[in-house]
Design an enzyme around this catalytic site. Structure first.
Site, short mmCIF file in Angstrom:
data_model
loop_
_atom_site.label_atom_id
_atom_site.label_comp_id
_atom_site.label_asym_id
_atom_site.label_seq_id
_atom_site.Cartn_x
_atom_site.Cartn_y
_atom_site.Cartn_z
N ASN A 8 58.06 89.88 130.33
CA ASN A 8 58.11 90.15 131.77
C ASN A 8 58.47 91.62 131.94
O ASN A 8 59.61 92.02 131.75
CB ASN A 8 59.17 89.26 132.43
N TRP A 9 57.46 92.40 132.28
CA TRP A 9 57.69 93.85 132.37
C TRP A 9 58.35 94.26 133.69
O TRP A 9 58.71 95.43 133.85
CB TRP A 9 56.36 94.60 132.22
N LYS A 10 58.44 93.34 134.63
CA LYS A 10 59.02 93.66 135.95
C LYS A 10 58.28 94.87 136.55
O LYS A 10 57.09 95.04 136.32
CB LYS A 10 60.52 93.91 135.84
N HIS A 100 61.57 83.67 139.50
CA HIS A 100 62.44 84.52 138.67
C HIS A 100 63.72 84.83 139.45
O HIS A 100 63.69 84.96 140.68
CB HIS A 100 61.71 85.81 138.31
N GLU A 102 65.31 87.42 139.97
CA GLU A 102 65.23 88.61 140.85
C GLU A 102 64.49 88.27 142.13
O GLU A 102 64.78 88.81 143.20
CB GLU A 102 64.58 89.78 140.09
N GLU A 171 67.06 80.86 132.55
CA GLU A 171 67.51 82.25 132.53
C GLU A 171 68.82 82.36 133.31
O GLU A 171 68.79 82.53 134.54
CB GLU A 171 66.46 83.16 133.16
N GLY A 177 69.12 91.15 131.90
CA GLY A 177 69.21 92.61 131.98
C GLY A 177 70.62 93.15 131.77
O GLY A 177 70.89 94.32 132.04
N SER A 216 68.51 88.76 128.06
CA SER A 216 68.92 89.68 127.01
C SER A 216 68.51 89.26 125.61
O SER A 216 69.25 89.47 124.65
CB SER A 216 70.43 89.94 127.10
C1 PEP Z 1 63.72 88.58 132.48
O1 PEP Z 1 63.41 89.49 133.22
O2 PEP Z 1 63.18 87.49 132.61
C2 PEP Z 1 64.72 88.83 131.45
C3 PEP Z 1 65.14 87.83 130.75
O3 PEP Z 1 65.18 90.13 131.31
P1 PEP Z 1 66.09 90.69 130.09
O4 PEP Z 1 65.40 90.26 128.81
O5 PEP Z 1 66.08 92.17 130.27
O6 PEP Z 1 67.44 90.10 130.22
#
Ligand code: PEP
Length: 256
Positions: A8-10, A100, A102, A171, A177, A216
């Protein structure tokens, strides 16, 4: 069911940067087997990525799947700024990340909206990855499982019999993040719970549903996490932005 490792590049990478990444990444995964790989670039790069992935497929390179980071549930209309399932299908998008954290916490998406998106994705043949997870405050209050249960029951309402077309990502919000991942034990507890929940609501029709862990994940912690029985892959943010780190996570998964 094969493992799924999804990037997931966001809101990162231009079209040029996306193509640069794919030029480095695709040859590196040429020989890999066993693991399904998905990359979700921003909407603006989907078209170029789709053409590049299609060319790779035709050249016999690894079949890397394409994902979108979000989607609206209607096919068209007065929804300024939104992207429809028809638009994603035209670009041969295979997966869509729905709900997600976010989207939930920075853009106020509620379970009812997320549910409509999941239903629409399934109806349009785009495989949704429904994201669920508790905040730190909810975990500290002992509400982790009840929050996840609510998000899953409402997110999947009406598509309980379609679980073979759906994946889930656990998640924990506090791990996204932040550089602090859930321990394998913490993840396992929730993944086991999710597996039994989807088994119950789908009446056992969940054998193709993968439960990914996200939060992470990196090349150092991937192996200990993927060893856990109910962890069927990863959704990776930060570490997926670097093609070499993403590749190393995939190879850790392959070793299991
Ligand atoms: C994500 O955006 O779904 C995610 C898990 O980010 P990160 O790996 O940076 O925690």
């Amino acid at each position: 069911m094969s493992y799924l490792v999804a990037a997931n590049w966001k809101m990162n990478k231009t079209v040029g940067e996306t193509l640069e990444y794919l030029d480095l990444f695709l040859p590196s995964v040429k020989e890999l087997t066993k693991v399904e790989i998905m990359i979700a670039p921003p909407f603006t790069a989907l078209s170029s990525a789709s053409i590049r992935l299609d060319a790779a497929r035709k050249e016999g390179e690894y079949n890397v799947k394409l994902g979108a980071q979000n989607m609206f549930y209607e096919e068209k209309g007065a929804f300024t700024g939104e992207i429809s399932p028809l638009m994603l299908s035209e670009l041969e998008v295979d997966y869509v990340i729905i709900g997600h954290s976010e989207r939930r916490h920075k853009f106020g998406e509620k379970d009812s909206l997320i549910n409509k998106k999941v239903i629409s994705a399934v109806e349009h043949g785009i495989r949704p990855i429904l994201c669920v997870g508790e905040t730190l405050e909810e975990r500290e209050q002992g509400k982790t499982l009840s929050v996840v249960e609510r998000q899953i029951r409402s997110g999947l309402s009406g598509v309980e019999r379609d679980m073979i077309y759906i994946d889930i990502a656990y998640e924990p919000v506090w791990a996204i993040g932040t550089g602090v991942n859930a321990t394998p034990e913490q993840a396992q507890e929730v993944h086991r719970f999710i597996r039994s929940l989807i088994n119950e609501i789908s009446k056992g029709n969940d054998s193709k549903t993968r439960i990914l862990y996200g939060g992470s994940v990196n090349e150092k912690n991937a192996r200990e996490l993927i060893k856990e029985k109910n962890i069927d892959g990863f959704l990776v943010g930060t570490a997926s932005l670097d093609p070499e780190r993403f590749y190393r996570i995939i190879t850790e998964v392959m070793e299991v």
